[in-house]
Write a protein that holds these residues in place. Structure first.
Motif, PDB file in Angstrom:
ATOM      1  N   PRO A  91      14.007  -6.226  16.340  1.00 13.44           N
ATOM      2  CA  PRO A  91      13.383  -7.011  17.414  1.00 13.44           C
ATOM      3  C   PRO A  91      12.314  -6.189  18.115  1.00 13.44           C
ATOM      4  N   GLY A  92      11.415  -6.886  18.809  1.00 14.03           N
ATOM      5  CA  GLY A  92      10.325  -6.190  19.476  1.00 14.03           C
ATOM      6  C   GLY A  92      10.681  -5.619  20.832  1.00 14.03           C
ATOM      7  N   ASN A  93      11.758  -6.102  21.464  1.00 16.23           N
ATOM      8  CA  ASN A  93      12.168  -5.532  22.747  1.00 16.23           C
ATOM      9  C   ASN A  93      12.627  -4.092  22.550  1.00 16.23           C
ATOM     10  N   PRO A  94      12.078  -3.163  23.314  1.00 19.65           N
ATOM     11  CA  PRO A  94      12.323  -1.734  23.038  1.00 19.65           C
ATOM     12  C   PRO A  94      13.779  -1.310  23.025  1.00 19.65           C
ATOM     13  N   ALA A  95      14.547  -1.643  24.062  1.00 14.35           N
ATOM     14  CA  ALA A  95      15.947  -1.208  24.102  1.00 14.35           C
ATOM     15  C   ALA A  95      16.728  -1.840  22.964  1.00 14.35           C
ATOM     16  N   ALA A  96      16.445  -3.109  22.669  1.00  9.44           N
ATOM     17  CA  ALA A  96      17.122  -3.782  21.565  1.00  9.44           C
ATOM     18  C   ALA A  96      16.756  -3.133  20.240  1.00  9.44           C
ATOM     19  N   ALA A  97      15.488  -2.813  20.036  1.00  3.36           N
ATOM     20  CA  ALA A  97      15.049  -2.211  18.780  1.00  3.36           C
ATOM     21  C   ALA A  97      15.693  -0.844  18.561  1.00  3.36           C
ATOM     22  N   LEU A  98      15.738  -0.032  19.625  1.00  5.18           N
ATOM     23  CA  LEU A  98      16.340   1.292  19.483  1.00  5.18           C
ATOM     24  C   LEU A  98      17.830   1.182  19.185  1.00  5.18           C
ATOM     25  N   THR A  99      18.493   0.231  19.850  1.00  9.00           N
ATOM     26  CA  THR A  99      19.925   0.023  19.615  1.00  9.00           C
ATOM     27  C   THR A  99      20.171  -0.422  18.172  1.00  9.00           C
ATOM     28  N   ILE A 100      19.392  -1.380  17.695  1.00  5.65           N
ATOM     29  CA  ILE A 100      19.571  -1.886  16.341  1.00  5.65           C
ATOM     30  C   ILE A 100      19.240  -0.815  15.312  1.00  5.65           C
ATOM     31  N   ALA A 101      18.224  -0.010  15.576  1.00  4.33           N
ATOM     32  CA  ALA A 101      17.905   1.085  14.657  1.00  4.33           C
ATOM     33  C   ALA A 101      19.076   2.045  14.543  1.00  4.33           C
ATOM     34  N   ALA A 129       0.802  -1.220   0.000  1.00  5.52           N
ATOM     35  CA  ALA A 129       0.000   0.000   0.000  1.00  5.52           C
ATOM     36  C   ALA A 129       0.837   1.274   0.000  1.00  5.52           C
ATOM     37  N   ALA A 130       2.122   1.175   0.229  1.00  6.48           N
ATOM     38  CA  ALA A 130       2.971   2.370   0.310  1.00  6.48           C
ATOM     39  C   ALA A 130       4.206   2.199  -0.556  1.00  6.48           C
ATOM     40  N   GLU A 131       4.595   3.280  -1.222  1.00  7.04           N
ATOM     41  CA  GLU A 131       5.833   3.269  -1.992  1.00  7.04           C
ATOM     42  C   GLU A 131       6.940   3.837  -1.110  1.00  7.04           C
ATOM     43  N   ALA A 132       7.764   2.951  -0.619  1.00  6.78           N
ATOM     44  CA  ALA A 132       8.827   3.365   0.308  1.00  6.78           C
ATOM     45  C   ALA A 132      10.155   2.808  -0.154  1.00  6.78           C
ATOM     46  N   ASP A 133      11.208   3.550   0.172  1.00  8.25           N
ATOM     47  CA  ASP A 133      12.566   3.075  -0.105  1.00  8.25           C
ATOM     48  C   ASP A 133      13.044   2.134   0.984  1.00  8.25           C
ATOM     49  N   ILE A 134      12.574   2.356   2.215  1.00 10.68           N
ATOM     50  CA  ILE A 134      12.934   1.511   3.356  1.00 10.68           C
ATOM     51  C   ILE A 134      11.659   1.127   4.085  1.00 10.68           C
ATOM     52  N   ILE A 135      11.513  -0.148   4.349  1.00  6.59           N
ATOM     53  CA  ILE A 135      10.418  -0.639   5.189  1.00  6.59           C
ATOM     54  C   ILE A 135      11.039  -1.152   6.484  1.00  6.59           C
ATOM     55  N   VAL A 136      10.601  -0.593   7.590  1.00  2.00           N
ATOM     56  CA  VAL A 136      11.099  -1.002   8.898  1.00  2.00           C
ATOM     57  C   VAL A 136      10.002  -1.800   9.585  1.00  2.00           C
ATOM     58  N   VAL A 137      10.289  -3.064   9.852  1.00  2.00           N
ATOM     59  CA  VAL A 137       9.347  -3.944  10.534  1.00  2.00           C
ATOM     60  C   VAL A 137       9.781  -4.052  11.990  1.00  2.00           C
ATOM     61  N   VAL A 138       8.937  -3.582  12.885  1.00  2.00           N
ATOM     62  CA  VAL A 138       9.250  -3.599  14.312  1.00  2.00           C
ATOM     63  C   VAL A 138       8.536  -4.779  14.948  1.00  2.00           C
ATOM     64  N   GLY A 139       9.302  -5.724  15.459  1.00  2.00           N
ATOM     65  CA  GLY A 139       8.730  -6.924  16.059  1.00  2.00           C
ATOM     66  C   GLY A 139       8.646  -8.057  15.052  1.00  2.00           C
ATOM     67  N   GLY A 140       8.390  -9.243  15.554  1.00  2.00           N
ATOM     68  CA  GLY A 140       8.260 -10.400  14.682  1.00  2.00           C
ATOM     69  C   GLY A 140       9.563 -10.864  14.081  1.00  2.00           C
ATOM     70  N   ALA A 141      10.682 -10.510  14.716  1.00  2.00           N
ATOM     71  CA  ALA A 141      11.987 -10.857  14.152  1.00  2.00           C
ATOM     72  C   ALA A 141      12.531 -12.169  14.685  1.00  2.00           C
ATOM     73  N   SER A 142      11.981 -12.644  15.803  1.00  2.00           N
ATOM     74  CA  SER A 142      12.512 -13.869  16.405  1.00  2.00           C
ATOM     75  C   SER A 142      11.882 -15.106  15.751  1.00  2.00           C
TER      76      SER A 142
END
Length: 410
Positions: free
Chosen positions: A307-317, A249-262
């Motif tokens: 990853p869905g864990n907040p501190a981990a997600a912010l660090t990885i971002a 539904a969206a034309e994006a250059d980057i898609i960031v999926v938060v969660g569901g990585a494990s």
């Protein structure tokens, strides 16, 4: 995993790779986007697609570097001199005219120098009565004249390609008489937060089990701080069809999926994109926090799973998303990851088998690593402004020893 592979149920990235290897793969795949022309005020944070050359000399003429009196040095060789003022030159004047022997002209900083003058005497060393100007002693030191082209000359390259547009570089471009710049456009980003349990912040407390989505707004701000444009955001249930539909539904250059990585039963982050031609570049990086991070492409889109864990997600971002944005904008990894060696203020224990990126706080005294480093922790982030890198099996650190430190927020 160093080669692209199409993700199916039978092909998963089983082997872990190092952070440096994963980052190198991402950098190699993230080629700069197309160039556009933007005004100086709109180009901030972008990177130059083409060099900037001066369209004129600076200064455009010989001019005064101080308020004072333009004189002929030969008139001051015999000590005290009294000269006749024949005019005043102001900044913005087109021509200051000329002074002859025994004459002087009042000049303001930046004003054109009259022909015949080869020195400006600062006003503090002059006394004027009527049209007579007395200089008590021969001046010493600099002549206080800025010669034409002494800063830069017409045609000179002022800014090379891939230069980041900052207030300082905007100043230089404007001084070179440029109102528009050719820059690499900003990446368009889609944020997809997944999880049946997450609710819009401000609404979770009304029910017993939902938790506030603390990551969408944080990752949105990080993307915009890095120079990107967030064009779409969605909170989705743990449904692979919903995730895939949102991408279409969206034309994006980057898609960031938060969660569901494990690898849980309802972690559909990667699998949802398989029907869309997802090619995994890497997954399961040998690091903590954030081992489940994955990255791939689907057509022209780059897809990064956090990853869905907040501190981990912010660090990885911070460690992967910001470099991805920067590379697509034409910048270098060093622009995105300005590591510095900073002294530790307190002991840091020996590291384990996986490379670690520890939340920390910097101050005038150095950097202090937080006591709690759990990937799901959130409150401690209010007091963290940096990451400290600890190599696998790194030895203990004593106070005063230097440790690699990265600003947590770009």
């Amino acid at each position: 995993m160093t080669k692209l592979g199409t993700l199916t149920d039978a092909t998963e990235c089983a082997a872990s790779i190092s952070y440096d290897t994963a980052l190198a793969i991402l950098a190699a795949l993230a080629t700069p986007l197309d160039a556009i022309s933007l005004s100086l005020t709109d180009a901030g944070g972008c990177y130059l697609a083409k060099p900037v050359h001066a369209r004129l000399d600076s200064p455009r003429f010989d001019c005064a570097a101080m308020d004072g009196y333009a004189v002929r040095a030969s008139d001051l060789e015999n000590g005290s001199s009294t000269l006749t003022q024949v005019g005043t030159s102001y900044a913005g004047s087109s021509d200051a005219g000329e002074i002859g022997p025994g004459q002087t002209m009042r000049v303001m900083t930046g004003a054109p120098l009259p022909h015949g003058a080869d020195r400006v005497v600062m006003i503090e060393y002059c006394r004027q009565i009527g049209s007579e100007v007395t200089i008590a002693a021969p001046p010493r030191g600099k002549p206080h004249i800025r010669r034409r082209g002494s800063d830069f000359a017409r045609g000179q390259q002022l800014l090379p390609p891939c230069t980041k547009i900052t207030p300082a570089t905007v100043l230089v471009a404007a001084a070179g008489d440029h109102g528009q710049l050719s820059v690499t456009r900003r990446p368009r980003i889609q944020l997809l937060a997944t999880g049946d349990e997450i609710f819009v912040p401000g609404s979770a407390a009304a029910a017993a089990f939902p938790i506030p989505d603390s990551l969408t707004a944080a990752i949105d701000l990080m993307c915009r701080s890095a120079g990107a444009e967030v064009v779409s955001k969605a909170r989705l249930s743990d449904d692979p069809k919903a995730i895939a539909s949102a991408k279409q539904a969206a034309e994006a250059d980057i898609i960031v999926v938060v969660g569901g990585a494990s690898r849980g039963d309802r972690d559909f982050g990667r699998g949802a994109f398989a029907p869309l031609g997802l090619k995994i570049a890497f997954a399961d990086v040998d690091m903590k926090p954030g081992k489940p991070v994955w990255y791939g492409t689907a057509g022209a889109a780059h897809i990064l799973g956090l990853p869905g864990n907040p501190a981990a997600a912010l660090t990885i971002a911070r460690l992967f998303l910001v470099p991805l944005i920067t590379r697509l904008m034409g910048g270098d990894l060093t622009d995105a990851l300005p590591w510095q060696l900073i002294p530790a203020t307190a002991p840091i224990e020996a590291n384990g088998a996986r490379e670690a990126f520890l939340c920390a706080a910097t101050s005038f005294h150095g950097v202090t690593v937080g006591d709690r480093q759990d990937a799901s922790g959130q409150a401690r982030l209010a007091h963290s402004n940096a990451l400290v890198r600890r190599r696998a099996r790194a030895a203990p650190v004593l106070p005063g020893m230097l440790v690699p430190t990265l600003p947590l927020c770009c």
